[in-house]
Design a protein around this motif. Structure first.
Motif, PDB file in Angstrom:
ATOM      1  N   PRO A   1       0.654  -1.227   0.017  1.00  0.00           N
ATOM      2  CA  PRO A   1      -0.063  -0.163  -0.083  1.00  0.00           C
ATOM      3  C   PRO A   1       0.972   1.340   0.052  1.00  0.00           C
ATOM      4  O   PRO A   1       0.461   2.390  -0.708  1.00  0.00           O
ATOM      5  N   GLY A   2       2.035   1.143   0.646  1.00  0.00           N
ATOM      6  CA  GLY A   2       2.998   2.386   0.366  1.00  0.00           C
ATOM      7  C   GLY A   2       3.317   2.818  -0.737  1.00  0.00           C
ATOM      8  O   GLY A   2       3.810   3.853  -1.048  1.00  0.00           O
ATOM      9  N   LYS A   3       3.246   1.787  -1.865  1.00  0.00           N
ATOM     10  CA  LYS A   3       3.700   2.138  -3.028  1.00  0.00           C
ATOM     11  C   LYS A   3       2.444   2.426  -3.923  1.00  0.00           C
ATOM     12  O   LYS A   3       2.818   2.713  -5.367  1.00  0.00           O
TER      13      LYS A   3
ATOM     14  N   TYR B   1       1.454   3.106  -8.611  1.00  0.00           N
ATOM     15  CA  TYR B   1       0.967   2.205  -9.632  1.00  0.00           C
ATOM     16  C   TYR B   1      -0.458   2.554  -9.737  1.00  0.00           C
ATOM     17  O   TYR B   1      -1.474   1.650 -10.361  1.00  0.00           O
ATOM     18  N   ARG B   2      -1.053   3.695  -9.444  1.00  0.00           N
ATOM     19  CA  ARG B   2      -2.358   4.391  -9.646  1.00  0.00           C
ATOM     20  C   ARG B   2      -3.029   3.813 -11.087  1.00  0.00           C
ATOM     21  O   ARG B   2      -3.845   3.322 -11.414  1.00  0.00           O
ATOM     22  N   HIS B   3      -2.000   4.135 -11.891  1.00  0.00           N
ATOM     23  CA  HIS B   3      -2.629   4.137 -13.546  1.00  0.00           C
ATOM     24  C   HIS B   3      -2.661   2.556 -13.818  1.00  0.00           C
ATOM     25  O   HIS B   3      -3.386   2.076 -14.902  1.00  0.00           O
ATOM     26  N   ILE B   4      -2.219   1.454 -13.123  1.00  0.00           N
ATOM     27  CA  ILE B   4      -2.285   0.035 -13.622  1.00  0.00           C
ATOM     28  C   ILE B   4      -3.635  -0.367 -12.797  1.00  0.00           C
ATOM     29  O   ILE B   4      -4.435  -0.961 -13.534  1.00  0.00           O
ATOM     30  N   HIS B   5      -3.974  -0.041 -11.633  1.00  0.00           N
ATOM     31  CA  HIS B   5      -5.246  -0.372 -10.976  1.00  0.00           C
ATOM     32  C   HIS B   5      -6.121   0.857 -10.427  1.00  0.00           C
ATOM     33  O   HIS B   5      -6.221   0.631  -9.197  1.00  0.00           O
ATOM     34  N   CYS B   6      -6.400   1.708 -11.141  1.00  0.00           N
ATOM     35  CA  CYS B   6      -7.179   2.992 -10.579  1.00  0.00           C
ATOM     36  C   CYS B   6      -8.343   2.505  -9.841  1.00  0.00           C
ATOM     37  O   CYS B   6      -8.915   3.474  -8.876  1.00  0.00           O
ATOM     38  N   ASP B   7      -9.000   1.371 -10.255  1.00  0.00           N
ATOM     39  CA  ASP B   7     -10.361   1.222  -9.567  1.00  0.00           C
ATOM     40  C   ASP B   7     -10.108   0.573  -8.440  1.00  0.00           C
ATOM     41  O   ASP B   7     -11.339   0.500  -7.770  1.00  0.00           O
TER      42      ASP B   7
END
Length: 150
Positions: free
Chosen positions: A127-129, A133-139
């Motif tokens: 979760p700290g990262k 990586y929001r663009h990979i799993h923004c949902d």
């Protein structure tokens, strides 16, 4: 006649469980001596085995109590006892499906960890990262902008 300790040893239950089941009225044939000590005969041991079996199936104490009470009323209650078992079976099947989904999720996670260790795949599980990586799993990632307006 057997004591609580002996009944526990015979059935594989704890002494606490034997006392608990008798206090809940799940062992209707249990007797007490002049000192109010529980005494178990063969029938009482059978009730304990029956309760143990139902409890191991995941049946709640309240349902076991209903089942015991129906057993005491005789064969005319077989349809009601069958209904208790059918409802419990359906609940167990739902739990089984949920467990299968949890296992599938864990298999995915462990495969991801294997890929991280063996192939240097980026760690998207921490979760700290996640912001990285929001663009990979923004949902699935929390963002203050995703919060409902107050």
């Amino acid at each position: 006649m057997h004591t609580v300790k002996e009944a526990a040893q015979i059935t594989g239950l704890t002494e606490h469980a034997v006392r608990f089941y008798t206090d809940k009225g799940l062992v209707p044939s249990v007797q007490r001596n002049e000192n109010n000590i529980r005494l178990f005969d063969a029938e009482s041991i059978n009730w304990l085995y029956g309760v143990k079996c139902l409890k191991q199936s995941g049946m709640p104490i309240e349902a076991i109590k209903m089942y015991v009470d129906l057993c005491l009323k005789g064969d005319s209650t077989i349809p009601q006892r069958n209904e208790i078992m059918m409802k419990h079976k359906e609940a167990a099947l739902v739990q089984l499906e949920e467990a299968k989904q949890r296992v599938a999720h864990l298999e995915e996670k462990t495969a991801l960890y294997q890929a991280m260790m063996e192939h240097g795949v980026p760690d998207t599980t921490n979760p700290g990262k996640w912001e990285k990586y929001r663009h990979i799993h923004c949902d699935v990632f929390y963002s203050p902008s995703d919060s409902p307006a107050t």
